[in-house]
Design an enzyme around this catalytic site. Structure first.
Site, mmCIF file in Angstrom:
data_model
loop_
_atom_site.group_PDB
_atom_site.id
_atom_site.type_symbol
_atom_site.label_atom_id
_atom_site.label_comp_id
_atom_site.label_asym_id
_atom_site.label_seq_id
_atom_site.Cartn_x
_atom_site.Cartn_y
_atom_site.Cartn_z
ATOM 1 N N HIS A 79 0.833 -1.207 0.000
ATOM 2 C CA HIS A 79 0.000 0.000 0.000
ATOM 3 C C HIS A 79 0.873 1.265 0.000
ATOM 4 O O HIS A 79 0.664 2.176 -0.803
ATOM 5 C CB HIS A 79 -0.944 0.029 1.204
ATOM 6 C CG HIS A 79 -1.590 1.374 1.385
ATOM 7 N ND1 HIS A 79 -2.666 1.796 0.633
ATOM 8 C CD2 HIS A 79 -1.272 2.426 2.187
ATOM 9 C CE1 HIS A 79 -2.985 3.040 0.972
ATOM 10 N NE2 HIS A 79 -2.154 3.440 1.911
ATOM 11 N N HIS A 109 1.447 5.009 -2.683
ATOM 12 C CA HIS A 109 1.759 6.416 -2.391
ATOM 13 C C HIS A 109 2.966 6.973 -3.128
ATOM 14 O O HIS A 109 2.974 8.150 -3.498
ATOM 15 C CB HIS A 109 2.001 6.599 -0.887
ATOM 16 C CG HIS A 109 0.757 6.600 -0.055
ATOM 17 N ND1 HIS A 109 -0.131 7.646 -0.043
ATOM 18 C CD2 HIS A 109 0.244 5.675 0.800
ATOM 19 C CE1 HIS A 109 -1.141 7.379 0.787
ATOM 20 N NE2 HIS A 109 -0.940 6.174 1.316
ATOM 21 N N GLU A 154 -5.809 9.452 -0.229
ATOM 22 C CA GLU A 154 -6.135 8.024 -0.201
ATOM 23 C C GLU A 154 -7.172 7.610 -1.259
ATOM 24 O O GLU A 154 -7.036 6.563 -1.876
ATOM 25 C CB GLU A 154 -6.637 7.601 1.186
ATOM 26 C CG GLU A 154 -5.589 7.696 2.297
ATOM 27 C CD GLU A 154 -4.453 6.674 2.173
ATOM 28 O OE1 GLU A 154 -4.492 5.798 1.298
ATOM 29 O OE2 GLU A 154 -3.490 6.798 2.967
ATOM 30 N N SER A 172 -3.844 0.880 -4.769
ATOM 31 C CA SER A 172 -3.223 -0.333 -4.234
ATOM 32 C C SER A 172 -4.251 -1.447 -4.014
ATOM 33 O O SER A 172 -3.910 -2.486 -3.462
ATOM 34 C CB SER A 172 -2.484 -0.022 -2.919
ATOM 35 O OG SER A 172 -3.386 0.459 -1.936
HETATM 36 N N1 HBI Z 1 0.650 5.963 10.282
HETATM 37 N N2 HBI Z 1 2.126 4.644 9.133
HETATM 38 C C1 HBI Z 1 1.033 5.421 9.138
HETATM 39 N N3 HBI Z 1 0.356 5.620 7.976
HETATM 40 C C2 HBI Z 1 -0.749 6.410 7.938
HETATM 41 O O1 HBI Z 1 -1.353 6.586 6.862
HETATM 42 C C3 HBI Z 1 -1.190 6.997 9.132
HETATM 43 C C4 HBI Z 1 -0.443 6.766 10.308
HETATM 44 N N4 HBI Z 1 -0.841 7.318 11.462
HETATM 45 C C5 HBI Z 1 -2.009 8.195 11.513
HETATM 46 C C6 HBI Z 1 -2.711 8.322 10.232
HETATM 47 N N5 HBI Z 1 -2.303 7.774 9.153
HETATM 48 C C7 HBI Z 1 -3.983 9.092 10.070
HETATM 49 O O2 HBI Z 1 -4.926 8.618 10.963
HETATM 50 C C8 HBI Z 1 -3.763 10.585 10.098
HETATM 51 O O3 HBI Z 1 -3.671 11.016 8.752
HETATM 52 C C9 HBI Z 1 -4.876 11.321 10.767
HETATM 53 FE FE FE Z 2 -2.182 5.322 2.800
#
Ligand code: HBI
Ligand code: FE
Length: 302
Positions: free
Chosen positions: A136, A141, A182, A201
């Site tokens: 993913h 990304h 996303e 993805s």
């Molecule tokens: N951590 N590794 C990772 N990837 C994410 O997409 C991610 C995260 N922590 C918090 C988060 N996304 C989201 O909840 C925030 O964008 C609010």
């Molecule tokens: Fe993501």
């Protein structure tokens, strides 16, 4: 993902890993530790998505992928990815064990470091997993991070995230990330195209988002999106469509504070709502989610 994150911080990380020693939650990618099975899972996913994405992903995604050291045979090496990205847009990829706390996540993004899960899903969970894995994060990304507009926009989200959290507005801002980075769609001369990583993805959502008559596809409007709940456990009921990726450029500079005040005072919308003020690109039949709901209401089914 927010909900899952709460689970994770309460019960320890998925996969049995502990909270990492480093305060920024980074770990070594441990590329040498990937097994032949891990690389085989990558290959299966890579080849499936590579067949689906031409004509469905936007040109910027396809071009980004072409210019990166990403191929079917091996899980990419983050150092090599970072070298290419750094030259192109100044981004790096850092390895993390899975979801990290919001403020850690934002701090990385604000500094143009994209945290990527280093693990890969098991062959038995090709189509569904709870936490973002290397497929993913890298396949979904990283191609868009080669694009200068997205590169600046995601950095701005990191900076804005830290502010939104202080203002108690994180939920609103997270919706913007969700419906753009996303699950975003963009208009192209030859039709609607995917730029969101959650779609790009996923084999099933790639088809659903672009071709299925069920979901709504609505012109992107910042305030509207901030007020809209989303689904974390199924296909989206509505996708928001940009006229052009460059539209994100201004979002990287907008001060959201005045907007937050208005949005906080207003009511939220459900994921499937279509409003009279919406610029509707395609009005969905809603069939997919209606069927889901009727099955849940009568599990022994008719
Ligand atoms: N951590 N590794 C990772 N990837 C994410 O997409 C991610 C995260 N922590 C918090 C988060 N996304 C989201 O909840 C925030 O964008 C609010
Ligand atoms: Fe993501």
């Amino acid at each position: 993902m927010l909900q899952q994150l709460k689970e994770i911080t309460k019960h320890g990380l998925a996969g049995g890993a502990d909270r990492p020693d480093r305060p920024d939650w980074t770990i070594d990618q441990g590329w040498d530790r990937y097994t032949p099975q891990d690389h085989a899972v990558w290959k299966t996913l890579f080849e499936r998505q590579s067949k689906l994405l031409p004509g469905r992903a936007c040109d910027e995604f396809v071009r980004g992928m072409q210019n990166l050291p990403i191929g079917p045979d091996q899980i990419p090496n983050f150092e090599q990815l970072s070298e290419t990205l750094m030259k192109s847009t100044g981004w790096q990829i850092v390895a993390v064990p899975g979801l990290v706390p919001d403020d850690v996540f934002f701090e990385h993004l604000a500094n143009r470091r994209f945290p990527s899960g280093n693990f890969i899903r098991k062959p038995t969970e090709l189509d569904y997993l709870e936490e973002p894995d290397v497929f993913h994060d890298v396949f979904g990304h990283v191609p868009m991070l080669m694009n200068p507009v997205i590169a600046d926009y995601i950095q701005a989200y990191g900076e804005g995230g830290l502010r939104a959290k202080r203002l108690g507005m994180l939920e609103k801002l997270a919706r913007v990330y969700w419906y753009t980075v996303e699950f975003g769609l963009v208009k192209q001369a030859d039709g609607l195209r995917i730029y969101g990583a959650g779609i790009a993805s996923s084999a099933t959502e790639t088809i659903f988002a672009v071709e299925d008559p069920s979901p709504n596809r609505v012109g992107f409007d910042l305030e509207r999106v901030m007020r809209t709940n989303y689904r974390i456990d199924d296909f989206q009921e509505s996708y928001f469509v940009l006229d052009d990726l460059d539209d994100l450029l201004q979002l990287a500079h907008i001060d959201f504070a005045p907007l937050y005040e208005r949005v906080a005072a207003a009511s939220d919308f459900e994921p499937g709502d279509v409003l009279p003020t919406d610029d509707v690109v395609t009005r969905g039949s809603g069939r997919y989610h209606a069927l889901r709901r009727s099955r849940q209401a009568s599990p022994h089914g008719t």
